[in-house]
Design a protein around this motif. Structure first.
Motif, PDB file in Angstrom:
ATOM      1  N   ARG A   1      34.995  73.694 -14.155  1.00  0.00           N
ATOM      2  CA  ARG A   1      35.041  72.692 -15.210  1.00  0.00           C
ATOM      3  C   ARG A   1      35.350  73.313 -16.556  1.00  0.00           C
ATOM      4  O   ARG A   1      35.214  74.518 -16.760  1.00  0.00           O
ATOM      5  CB  ARG A   1      33.763  71.858 -15.258  1.00  0.00           C
ATOM      6  CG  ARG A   1      32.460  72.612 -15.271  1.00  0.00           C
ATOM      7  CD  ARG A   1      31.316  71.626 -15.342  1.00  0.00           C
ATOM      8  NE  ARG A   1      31.419  70.867 -16.577  1.00  0.00           N
ATOM      9  CZ  ARG A   1      30.738  69.759 -16.853  1.00  0.00           C
ATOM     10  NH1 ARG A   1      29.909  69.263 -15.962  1.00  0.00           N
ATOM     11  NH2 ARG A   1      30.875  69.142 -18.002  1.00  0.00           N
ATOM     12  N   SER A   2      35.807  72.479 -17.465  1.00  0.00           N
ATOM     13  CA  SER A   2      36.027  72.946 -18.835  1.00  0.00           C
ATOM     14  C   SER A   2      35.745  71.777 -19.764  1.00  0.00           C
ATOM     15  O   SER A   2      35.680  70.619 -19.334  1.00  0.00           O
ATOM     16  CB  SER A   2      37.450  73.458 -19.013  1.00  0.00           C
ATOM     17  OG  SER A   2      38.376  72.411 -18.842  1.00  0.00           O
ATOM     18  N   ASP A   3      35.547  72.074 -21.027  1.00  0.00           N
ATOM     19  CA  ASP A   3      35.324  70.989 -21.984  1.00  0.00           C
ATOM     20  C   ASP A   3      35.679  71.440 -23.393  1.00  0.00           C
ATOM     21  O   ASP A   3      35.779  72.632 -23.677  1.00  0.00           O
ATOM     22  CB  ASP A   3      33.875  70.489 -21.925  1.00  0.00           C
ATOM     23  CG  ASP A   3      32.888  71.526 -22.371  1.00  0.00           C
ATOM     24  OD1 ASP A   3      32.520  72.390 -21.559  1.00  0.00           O
ATOM     25  OD2 ASP A   3      32.499  71.491 -23.549  1.00  0.00           O
TER      26      ASP A   3
ATOM     27  N   ILE B   1      38.560  63.546 -15.466  1.00  0.00           N
ATOM     28  CA  ILE B   1      38.432  63.767 -16.909  1.00  0.00           C
ATOM     29  C   ILE B   1      37.522  62.693 -17.490  1.00  0.00           C
ATOM     30  O   ILE B   1      37.695  61.506 -17.210  1.00  0.00           O
ATOM     31  CB  ILE B   1      39.822  63.708 -17.594  1.00  0.00           C
ATOM     32  CG1 ILE B   1      40.742  64.776 -16.985  1.00  0.00           C
ATOM     33  CG2 ILE B   1      39.687  63.888 -19.112  1.00  0.00           C
ATOM     34  CD1 ILE B   1      42.196  64.647 -17.381  1.00  0.00           C
TER      35      ILE B   1
ATOM     36  N   SER C   1      35.793  66.070 -28.258  1.00  0.00           N
ATOM     37  CA  SER C   1      36.635  64.905 -27.981  1.00  0.00           C
ATOM     38  C   SER C   1      37.646  64.624 -29.095  1.00  0.00           C
ATOM     39  O   SER C   1      38.712  64.070 -28.838  1.00  0.00           O
ATOM     40  CB  SER C   1      35.759  63.672 -27.752  1.00  0.00           C
ATOM     41  OG  SER C   1      35.107  63.795 -26.512  1.00  0.00           O
TER      42      SER C   1
ATOM     43  N   THR D   1      41.082  65.959 -28.236  1.00  0.00           N
ATOM     44  CA  THR D   1      41.585  65.623 -26.904  1.00  0.00           C
ATOM     45  C   THR D   1      43.101  65.787 -26.797  1.00  0.00           C
ATOM     46  O   THR D   1      43.607  66.418 -25.871  1.00  0.00           O
ATOM     47  CB  THR D   1      41.154  64.193 -26.503  1.00  0.00           C
ATOM     48  OG1 THR D   1      39.738  64.117 -26.552  1.00  0.00           O
ATOM     49  CG2 THR D   1      41.614  63.847 -25.102  1.00  0.00           C
TER      50      THR D   1
ATOM     51  N   ASP E   1      27.259  67.338 -12.072  1.00  0.00           N
ATOM     52  CA  ASP E   1      28.535  66.781 -12.532  1.00  0.00           C
ATOM     53  C   ASP E   1      28.704  65.343 -12.070  1.00  0.00           C
ATOM     54  O   ASP E   1      29.808  64.922 -11.694  1.00  0.00           O
ATOM     55  CB  ASP E   1      29.683  67.659 -12.009  1.00  0.00           C
ATOM     56  CG  ASP E   1      29.506  69.105 -12.421  1.00  0.00           C
ATOM     57  OD1 ASP E   1      29.561  69.359 -13.633  1.00  0.00           O
ATOM     58  OD2 ASP E   1      29.305  69.966 -11.549  1.00  0.00           O
TER      59      ASP E   1
ATOM     60  N   ARG F   1      32.067  65.279 -26.446  1.00  0.00           N
ATOM     61  CA  ARG F   1      32.961  66.246 -25.819  1.00  0.00           C
ATOM     62  C   ARG F   1      33.731  65.611 -24.672  1.00  0.00           C
ATOM     63  O   ARG F   1      33.291  64.648 -24.058  1.00  0.00           O
ATOM     64  CB  ARG F   1      32.166  67.458 -25.305  1.00  0.00           C
ATOM     65  CG  ARG F   1      31.462  68.237 -26.420  1.00  0.00           C
ATOM     66  CD  ARG F   1      30.829  69.526 -25.944  1.00  0.00           C
ATOM     67  NE  ARG F   1      31.780  70.597 -25.694  1.00  0.00           N
ATOM     68  CZ  ARG F   1      32.321  71.375 -26.642  1.00  0.00           C
ATOM     69  NH1 ARG F   1      32.011  71.194 -27.909  1.00  0.00           N
ATOM     70  NH2 ARG F   1      33.179  72.325 -26.328  1.00  0.00           N
ATOM     71  N   THR F   2      34.915  66.191 -24.407  1.00  0.00           N
ATOM     72  CA  THR F   2      35.717  65.787 -23.256  1.00  0.00           C
ATOM     73  C   THR F   2      35.491  66.808 -22.152  1.00  0.00           C
ATOM     74  O   THR F   2      35.626  68.006 -22.376  1.00  0.00           O
ATOM     75  CB  THR F   2      37.208  65.715 -23.654  1.00  0.00           C
ATOM     76  OG1 THR F   2      37.368  64.597 -24.533  1.00  0.00           O
ATOM     77  CG2 THR F   2      38.105  65.534 -22.439  1.00  0.00           C
ATOM     78  N   HIS F   3      35.099  66.302 -20.985  1.00  0.00           N
ATOM     79  CA  HIS F   3      34.817  67.185 -19.855  1.00  0.00           C
ATOM     80  C   HIS F   3      35.903  67.007 -18.801  1.00  0.00           C
ATOM     81  O   HIS F   3      36.325  65.877 -18.520  1.00  0.00           O
ATOM     82  CB  HIS F   3      33.460  66.837 -19.232  1.00  0.00           C
ATOM     83  CG  HIS F   3      32.314  67.054 -20.171  1.00  0.00           C
ATOM     84  ND1 HIS F   3      31.702  68.266 -20.322  1.00  0.00           N
ATOM     85  CD2 HIS F   3      31.699  66.208 -21.035  1.00  0.00           C
ATOM     86  CE1 HIS F   3      30.747  68.172 -21.238  1.00  0.00           C
ATOM     87  NE2 HIS F   3      30.728  66.922 -21.675  1.00  0.00           N
TER      88      HIS F   3
END
Lengths: 252, 252
Positions: free
Chosen positions: A29-31, A7, A34, A37, A239, A13-15
């Motif tokens: 993957r997802s995002d 993570i 942020s 979160t 990634d 953004r949070t990936h």
């Protein structure tokens, strides 16, 4: 298949990535933004864990937003075992030549870990192009520092926000120079300017270490825009940050 | 001695200059934060007018902050005659090859007017380094467009404001690369990156117009920081924007 989840809580953004057992591939993957979160992190991890039809070996949480990292660790530890915080420790296989490693960006540490793992003993120039752009040197498993520049969107936004007259310009459109409209002038300056700055930084690194044969690797969403403008070739690792983050528990 | 006063309401500061009768020299200047324009403008003009012991021929008000320009014109017209708004008109001796000249920055128009006046018929690359950096082309009295980049302080601020982890860095200090601390990485990226972007932009202009012999002129507070890093030489014109603004009434 024993996977892990990495993570990265970025500035925008949070990936999340479901990482293969060999830490070489991001399987899914997802995002999400942020700022959301705490709302989304557990559901997003559950979703990746379901995709992986066996066990999640470990979960590693990284990122520059300190509070969000700490809260995410708390939330996830209630439901999962082996939840780690990604951070610099002395066990890492990379030596960091840096004034205060505790404030070195976790993305830059992750890139160095990935570079060391994927290309052991080689000399790398590592470009990360996210909210900010970083260009770091990894010479035979030693992180030798680098530079930080504002990312393309950050530059476009700051020109709009910090001036009264300049418009909000998107990356899409003509960026040839000289620009013949204010939009084109901004795009021409920001895209070409950044690409050419990177080109010269890469050349400068090569000049400073003439005996090294550098491999250039890159990651991040803005690279697609920059790679056609720069004169050098870089291997794009989609990634890289998540793959680097996923390596952390190997060294505990 | 019949002088004029030129006013440039910039994004950060408002600059005023008492301009010599031949429009070549700024005899005295003053400035204050642009947010305080309405408070200070009349007193600042009075102060310059007192320095000039004869008549003020005209006052020209320019700038990117539209409301501040309009309010300043109103305020000054109550006390002075011949108060002009600096803007594009067809009477200007420069032809502007631009999509919509009404939105072309007044600083860029002022620089083109100055370039045309001081170096008539020559081909110029004009660098303005203020809040934003502009690099424009004036080829034999024709403005041929240019580029806009975020200025050095804008880049430093945006890296701090748009990220959670990056510190607020000043321009002062080591900017050699590779940076070995986060401060040094940012300074190394922003200062060298911008200087090298400018270098390549200048080279690209020369490539695009191989038959022109370009003179490079520059202005603005950030130039001192950049001129030692770029490989080309530029003639620094300290008050180029104000001198360009002061020329406007000559063409009415």
């Amino acid at each position: 298949m024993i996977c892990s989840i990495a993570i990265d809580i970025g500035n925008t953004r949070t990936h999340l990535g479901l990482i293969s057992p060999d830490n070489r591939t991001c399987l899914k993957r997802s995002d999400f933004p942020s700022v959301q979160t705490q709302e989304h992190i557990l559901a997003a991890v559950n979703d990746l864990a379901e995709t992986c039809n066996r066990e999640i070996k470990y979960i590693t949480v990284s990122g520059g937003i300190r509070n969000a990292v700490i809260q995410s660790l708390e939330t996830l530890r209630k439901s999962y075992e082996n939840v780690h915080e990604f951070k610099y420790t002395q066990g890492l296989p990379v030596r960091f030549e840096y004034k205060d490693v505790s404030v070195l960006g976790s993305d830059r540490i992750a890139h160095a870990l990935y570079g060391n793992f994927a290309f052991p003993g080689q000399s790398l120039i590592i470009i990360g192009s996210g909210t900010a752009i970083t260009v770091d040197l990894l010479i035979k498993n030693e992180f030798r520092g680098g530079v930080i520049l504002p990312g393309l969107n950050m530059q476009l936004n700051s020109l709009h926000i910090s001036t009264d007259a300049l418009p909000d310009v998107s990356l899409k459109g003509d960026f040839s120079l000289p620009g013949k409209s204010t939009e084109q002038c901004i795009r021409a300056g920001v895209i070409n300017g950044t690409a050419w700055a990177l080109e010269k930084i890469v050349n400068k690194y090569k000049e400073l270490f003439p005996s090294e044969k550098f491999r250039i690797i890159s990651s991040g969403g803005a690279w697609a825009q920059l790679e056609d403008v720069v004169s050098f070739r870089a291997e794009f690792i989609p990634d890289m940050t998540l793959l680097g983050v996923s390596l952390f528990p190997c060294y505990l």
